[in-house]
Design an enzyme around this catalytic site. Structure first.
Site, mmCIF file in Angstrom:
data_model
loop_
_atom_site.group_PDB
_atom_site.id
_atom_site.type_symbol
_atom_site.label_atom_id
_atom_site.label_comp_id
_atom_site.label_asym_id
_atom_site.label_seq_id
_atom_site.Cartn_x
_atom_site.Cartn_y
_atom_site.Cartn_z
ATOM 1 N N TRP A 178 -5.802 7.277 -13.204
ATOM 2 C CA TRP A 178 -5.079 6.658 -14.195
ATOM 3 C C TRP A 178 -6.127 6.868 -15.633
ATOM 4 C CZ3 TRP A 178 -6.985 3.052 -17.844
ATOM 5 C CH2 TRP A 178 -6.058 2.983 -19.002
ATOM 6 N N GLU A 219 -1.136 7.888 -11.621
ATOM 7 C CA GLU A 219 -0.605 6.551 -11.947
ATOM 8 C C GLU A 219 -0.113 6.666 -13.507
ATOM 9 O OE1 GLU A 219 -3.343 3.214 -11.987
ATOM 10 O OE2 GLU A 219 -1.495 1.772 -12.532
ATOM 11 N N LYS A 221 2.184 5.402 -17.084
ATOM 12 C CA LYS A 221 2.259 4.242 -17.773
ATOM 13 C C LYS A 221 3.090 4.515 -18.994
ATOM 14 C CE LYS A 221 -0.825 0.718 -19.608
ATOM 15 N NZ LYS A 221 -2.340 0.251 -19.591
ATOM 16 N N ASP A 252 2.607 1.212 -10.699
ATOM 17 C CA ASP A 252 1.945 -0.041 -10.916
ATOM 18 C C ASP A 252 3.231 -0.681 -11.840
ATOM 19 O OD1 ASP A 252 1.028 -2.181 -12.983
ATOM 20 O OD2 ASP A 252 -0.914 -1.178 -12.580
ATOM 21 N N HIS A 255 3.889 -1.103 -15.358
ATOM 22 C CA HIS A 255 3.849 -0.090 -16.293
ATOM 23 C C HIS A 255 5.147 0.377 -16.588
ATOM 24 C CE1 HIS A 255 -0.602 1.062 -15.544
ATOM 25 N NE2 HIS A 255 -0.340 -0.216 -15.856
ATOM 26 N N HIS A 279 0.412 -0.374 -7.501
ATOM 27 C CA HIS A 279 -0.330 -1.239 -7.787
ATOM 28 C C HIS A 279 0.312 -2.556 -8.022
ATOM 29 C CE1 HIS A 279 -4.097 0.926 -9.722
ATOM 30 N NE2 HIS A 279 -3.917 0.726 -8.387
ATOM 31 N N ASP A 287 1.849 -5.183 -20.221
ATOM 32 C CA ASP A 287 1.073 -4.786 -18.858
ATOM 33 C C ASP A 287 -0.223 -5.808 -18.956
ATOM 34 O OD1 ASP A 287 0.124 -3.395 -16.632
ATOM 35 O OD2 ASP A 287 -1.113 -2.104 -18.129
ATOM 36 N N ASP A 289 -1.211 -7.800 -16.919
ATOM 37 C CA ASP A 289 -2.124 -7.855 -15.393
ATOM 38 C C ASP A 289 -2.404 -9.347 -15.012
ATOM 39 O OD1 ASP A 289 -2.735 -5.226 -14.826
ATOM 40 O OD2 ASP A 289 -3.277 -5.010 -16.672
ATOM 41 N N ASP A 319 -3.831 -4.991 -8.288
ATOM 42 C CA ASP A 319 -4.325 -4.422 -9.717
ATOM 43 C C ASP A 319 -3.971 -5.553 -10.805
ATOM 44 O OD1 ASP A 319 -5.356 -3.272 -12.135
ATOM 45 O OD2 ASP A 319 -3.820 -1.976 -12.184
HETATM 46 C C1 RNT Z 1 -4.249 0.485 -16.419
HETATM 47 C C2 RNT Z 1 -3.833 0.800 -14.948
HETATM 48 C C3 RNT Z 1 -5.056 0.931 -14.179
HETATM 49 C C4 RNT Z 1 -6.301 -0.046 -14.509
HETATM 50 C C5 RNT Z 1 -7.334 -0.101 -13.135
HETATM 51 C C6 RNT Z 1 -8.489 -0.773 -13.463
HETATM 52 O O1 RNT Z 1 -3.030 0.096 -17.014
HETATM 53 O O2 RNT Z 1 -3.090 -0.043 -14.545
HETATM 54 O O3 RNT Z 1 -4.582 1.124 -12.732
HETATM 55 O O4 RNT Z 1 -5.604 -1.392 -14.284
HETATM 56 O O5 RNT Z 1 -7.589 1.363 -12.919
HETATM 57 ZN ZN ZN Z 2 -2.735 -0.024 -12.289
#
Ligand code: RNT
Ligand code: ZN
Length: 411
Positions: A178, A219, A221, A252, A255, A279, A287, A289, A319
């Site tokens: 990523w 990955e 986004k 993810d 994303h 993820h 995003d 988290d 994640d």
């Molecule tokens: C960031 C991505 C990525 C990170 C990690 C720490 O938007 O989701 O995967 O969160 O690699």
């Molecule tokens: Zn991620």
């Protein structure tokens, strides 16, 4: 109570015993970075950058390898099922500073030894953020060849480490790239950075490894904070790239645009790719988290994994990084919710439901789907935990004790 619940499920053609034993076998990769707000071991003062942010300042953050290992150990003891460990390149263990393009297998051998003793397999990630060479928000797509080359060297090094880990542990190591690359303001050139990223990736993947040791993923986004107007590694970019180059996409669920659902994307990808990586996180408006909840989309992702027969094909990773609450409570809550969603998904009569769909019996399908939602999942979950020797619904009291005895001594 479990015998009663088992009989209830049997009425719908569901075998709770089979669900429990299958659930215990599905690997879920636990991200090491919830323990220290994605700080890593390079420099405890390092600031997280790259369009991602951990917010909050809850006391007791792990400040070293020993503290992180201690917390991980305790965290694992509260999560049922088959657990992997997901590491980032900034978690290398060395006697002194090692720049990102110098990371090597020896820096991760201590992790391998730790994991081997616990039957845990490791996954790995290059770290292309929180570094002076990434300060502009551009890495593999940077217009300056020197910057790109630095990051190409880094990712070549991390793929070598991942392949080494996979070989040593006898299970392929997921290596997921990523990058934060993007622009805050409207681009004047969208194609240039994407071509540079494509070429950088081609250089990285020109080195091939045995697929028994490494699974390569990329990955995508939609945007990052401070990089709102343009993301080089978009979903379209990486899906096309992965399909053409024979690697894998990682999705993810934080994303995408808010009405785009990863649960709906999985079957599309599984129809074409033999593997897909995930993820699992929770995006609140962006995003962000947050800790995954036992909510509709997490359940639907789990349902899709099971419906698609994806237990071995979908590489499940977590994640999220919440620094606003006890970090162990965050880790465990998200991981248990993903486990609970998998158990929920395994407790559905998928073949019968598919038959109703194919027969066009949508009234019965709707009624069944709704009735199934309130079957006694909680009782089967408690039984699953009991068999795994993992604490039930009162697990948080052990976190309170740990906070008082271990976390409280930090700071
Ligand atoms: C960031 C991505 C990525 C990170 C990690 C720490 O938007 O989701 O995967 O969160 O690699
Ligand atoms: Zn991620």
């Amino acid at each position: 109570m479990y015998e009663q619940a088992k009989a209830e499920y049997r009425k719908w053609g569901v075998d709770t015993e089979e669900a429990i034993s299958r659930c215990a076998e599905i690997p879920v990769s636990l991200h090491c970075w919830q323990g220290d707000d994605v700080t890593g071991f390079e420099n405890p003062q390092a600031l997280l950058s790259g369009g991602i942010q951990a917010t909050g300042n809850y006391p007791g953050k792990a400040r070293s390898k020993d503290e992180l290992l201690e917390d991980l150990e305790f965290t694992y003891s509260l999560i049922p099922g088959r657990k992997r460990l997901n590491l980032h390149a900034i978690y290398g263990i060395s006697g002194g500073p090692v720049n990102r393009d110098q990371v090597d297998t020896i820096h991760f051998d201590p992790w391998l030894r730790w994991a081997a003793g616990r039957g845990i397999h490791i996954d790995f990630n290059p770290t292309l953020f929180s570094h002076p060479m990434a300060a502009a928000g551009l890495t593999l797509s940077h217009p300056d060849r020197k910057v790109r080359d630095f990051w190409i060297r880094h990712v070549k090094a991390t793929r070598k480490i991942a392949a080494h880990i996979g070989e040593q542990q006898g299970s392929p190591c997921l290596h997921n790239i990523w990058i934060p690359d993007g622009l805050k303001e409207s681009p004047a050139d969208r194609l240039g950075p994407r071509e540079r990223l494509r070429d950088a990736l081609d250089e990285i993947f020109s080195v091939s490894y045995d697929p028994r040791f490494i699974v390569d993923a990329v990955e995508s986004k939609v945007f990052g904070i401070g990089l709102e107007s343009y993301t080089v590694g978009s979903s379209d970019f990486y899906l096309s790239y992965a399909a053409k180059r024979g690697i894998y996409p990682l999705l993810d669920n934080g994303h995408y645009h808010p009405t785009e659902l990863v649960s709906d994307k999985l079957s599309s990808l599984l129809a074409v790719f033999d593997k897909v990586a995930l993820h699992i996180t929770r995006a609140v408006r962006w995003d962000s988290d947050h800790v995954p909840l036992f909510e509709d989309e997490v359940r639907e992702i789990a349902l899709e994994i099971i419906r698609c027969g994806g237990e071995k094909r979908v590489l499940i990773g977590l994640d999220y990084f919440d620094a606003n609450i006890n970090r162990i409570a965050a880790w465990v809550t998200g991981a248990r919710n993903v486990q609970k969603a998998l158990l929920y998904a395994l407790l559905q009569p998928h073949e019968a439901l598919k038959k109703l769909q194919d027969a066009g019996n949508f009234s019965k399908l709707l009624v069944w789907q709704e009735e199934l939602k309130t079957l006694p999942l909680g009782i089967v979950w408690e039984e699953y935990l009991r068999r795994q020797q993992i604490r039930g619904g009162d697990w948080f009291s052990s976190v309170e004790t740990y906070e008082a005895q271990v976390l409280g001594r930090r700071n």
